[in-house]
Design a protein around this motif. Structure first.
Motif, PDB file in Angstrom:
ATOM      1  N   UNK A  29       1.024  -1.105  -0.105  1.00 50.40           N
ATOM      2  CA  UNK A  29      -0.058   0.033  -0.065  1.00 50.40           C
ATOM      3  C   UNK A  29       0.846   1.213   0.025  1.00 50.40           C
ATOM      4  N   UNK A  30       0.130   2.423   0.280  1.00 60.93           N
ATOM      5  CA  UNK A  30       0.925   3.608   0.247  1.00 60.93           C
ATOM      6  C   UNK A  30       1.063   4.040   1.821  1.00 60.93           C
ATOM      7  N   UNK A  31       2.248   4.460   2.242  1.00 59.74           N
ATOM      8  CA  UNK A  31       2.638   4.903   3.435  1.00 59.74           C
ATOM      9  C   UNK A  31       3.682   5.848   3.453  1.00 59.74           C
ATOM     10  N   UNK A  32       3.666   6.848   4.495  1.00 61.71           N
ATOM     11  CA  UNK A  32       4.534   8.036   4.645  1.00 61.71           C
ATOM     12  C   UNK A  32       5.902   7.505   5.080  1.00 61.71           C
ATOM     13  N   UNK A  33       7.034   7.961   4.484  1.00 58.75           N
ATOM     14  CA  UNK A  33       8.142   7.798   4.849  1.00 58.75           C
ATOM     15  C   UNK A  33       8.085   7.879   6.451  1.00 58.75           C
ATOM     16  N   UNK A  80      21.809  -5.266   2.920  1.00 60.14           N
ATOM     17  CA  UNK A  80      22.518  -4.291   3.931  1.00 60.14           C
ATOM     18  C   UNK A  80      21.588  -3.188   3.713  1.00 60.14           C
ATOM     19  N   UNK A  81      20.827  -2.687   2.755  1.00 62.00           N
ATOM     20  CA  UNK A  81      19.825  -1.626   2.525  1.00 62.00           C
ATOM     21  C   UNK A  81      18.495  -1.871   3.767  1.00 62.00           C
ATOM     22  N   UNK A  82      18.239  -2.697   4.051  1.00 68.87           N
ATOM     23  CA  UNK A  82      17.245  -3.136   4.962  1.00 68.87           C
ATOM     24  C   UNK A  82      17.579  -3.538   6.206  1.00 68.87           C
ATOM     25  N   UNK A  83      18.777  -3.899   6.626  1.00 65.96           N
ATOM     26  CA  UNK A  83      19.295  -4.533   7.993  1.00 65.96           C
ATOM     27  C   UNK A  83      18.806  -3.755   9.019  1.00 65.96           C
ATOM     28  N   UNK A 120      10.306   3.083   6.883  1.00 66.04           N
ATOM     29  CA  UNK A 120      10.324   3.152   5.717  1.00 66.04           C
ATOM     30  C   UNK A 120      10.894   4.303   4.983  1.00 66.04           C
ATOM     31  N   UNK A 121      11.494   4.129   3.845  1.00 69.13           N
ATOM     32  CA  UNK A 121      12.251   5.390   3.197  1.00 69.13           C
ATOM     33  C   UNK A 121      11.667   5.383   1.721  1.00 69.13           C
ATOM     34  N   UNK A 122      11.683   6.347   1.051  1.00 65.66           N
ATOM     35  CA  UNK A 122      11.094   6.627  -0.109  1.00 65.66           C
ATOM     36  C   UNK A 122      12.061   5.639  -1.103  1.00 65.66           C
ATOM     37  N   UNK A 123      13.089   5.369  -1.014  1.00 63.26           N
ATOM     38  CA  UNK A 123      13.791   4.166  -1.732  1.00 63.26           C
ATOM     39  C   UNK A 123      13.396   2.712  -1.643  1.00 63.26           C
ATOM     40  N   UNK A 124      12.420   2.646  -0.622  1.00 63.07           N
ATOM     41  CA  UNK A 124      11.891   1.259  -0.511  1.00 63.07           C
ATOM     42  C   UNK A 124      10.641   1.129  -1.308  1.00 63.07           C
ATOM     43  N   UNK A 173       2.539  -3.932  -4.373  1.00 63.76           N
ATOM     44  CA  UNK A 173       3.053  -2.674  -4.619  1.00 63.76           C
ATOM     45  C   UNK A 173       3.095  -2.056  -3.314  1.00 63.76           C
ATOM     46  N   UNK A 174       4.527  -1.529  -3.171  1.00 59.13           N
ATOM     47  CA  UNK A 174       4.799  -0.984  -1.769  1.00 59.13           C
ATOM     48  C   UNK A 174       5.256   0.677  -2.113  1.00 59.13           C
ATOM     49  N   UNK A 175       4.407   1.717  -1.870  1.00 56.48           N
ATOM     50  CA  UNK A 175       4.910   3.102  -2.080  1.00 56.48           C
ATOM     51  C   UNK A 175       5.049   3.909  -1.069  1.00 56.48           C
ATOM     52  N   UNK A 176       6.137   4.374  -0.789  1.00 58.78           N
ATOM     53  CA  UNK A 176       6.350   5.436   0.476  1.00 58.78           C
ATOM     54  C   UNK A 176       6.686   6.745  -0.133  1.00 58.78           C
ATOM     55  N   UNK A 177       5.856   7.669   0.459  1.00 60.02           N
ATOM     56  CA  UNK A 177       5.643   9.053   0.129  1.00 60.02           C
ATOM     57  C   UNK A 177       6.507   9.968   0.889  1.00 60.02           C
TER      58      UNK A 177
END
Length: 122
Positions: free
Chosen positions: A10-14, A62-65, A86-90, A117-121
């Protein structure tokens, strides 16, 4: 055959959190090591996390550890990916996959879900 169905995207904020689930049906779920992968637009599919048959062993990119946690419930034939901070790049389509060996190589996974789909805003 193993059928995999992801849910929970879904859609989630950073800075927020999501938990993805992957429900498996078909052959004995506990025989398979499971992995999560993701693919962002214009990028190749990349490894995110994996877990062994019993759930005792895990591995992370490493990016998610430290932010993501993979787990499984063999009684429910389900694997989870808890995503925190969560980050934008996720932002990506997240796929779960099953393999008969312990590996982070996507090419060695035999069964794949359709993705969620995962969308980080910001």
């Amino acid at each position: 055959q193993v059928q995999l169905v992801e849910s929970g995207g879904g859609l989630v904020q950073a800075g927020g959190s999501l938990r993805l689930s992957c429900a498996a049906s078909g052959r004995t779920f506990s025989r398979y090591a499971m992995g999560w992968f993701r693919q962002a637009p214009g990028k190749e599919r990349e490894f995110v996390a994996r877990i062994t048959w019993s759930g005792a062993g895990t591995d992370y990119a490493d990016s998610v550890k430290g932010r993501f946690t993979i787990s499984r419930d063999n009684a429910k034939n389900t694997v989870y990916l808890q995503m925190n901070s969560l980050k934008l790049e996720d932002t990506a389509v997240y796929y779960c996959a099953a393999t008969e060996i312990v590996t982070v190589a996507a090419s060695r996974y035999n069964y794949w879900g359709q993705g969620t789909q995962v969308t980080v805003s910001s």
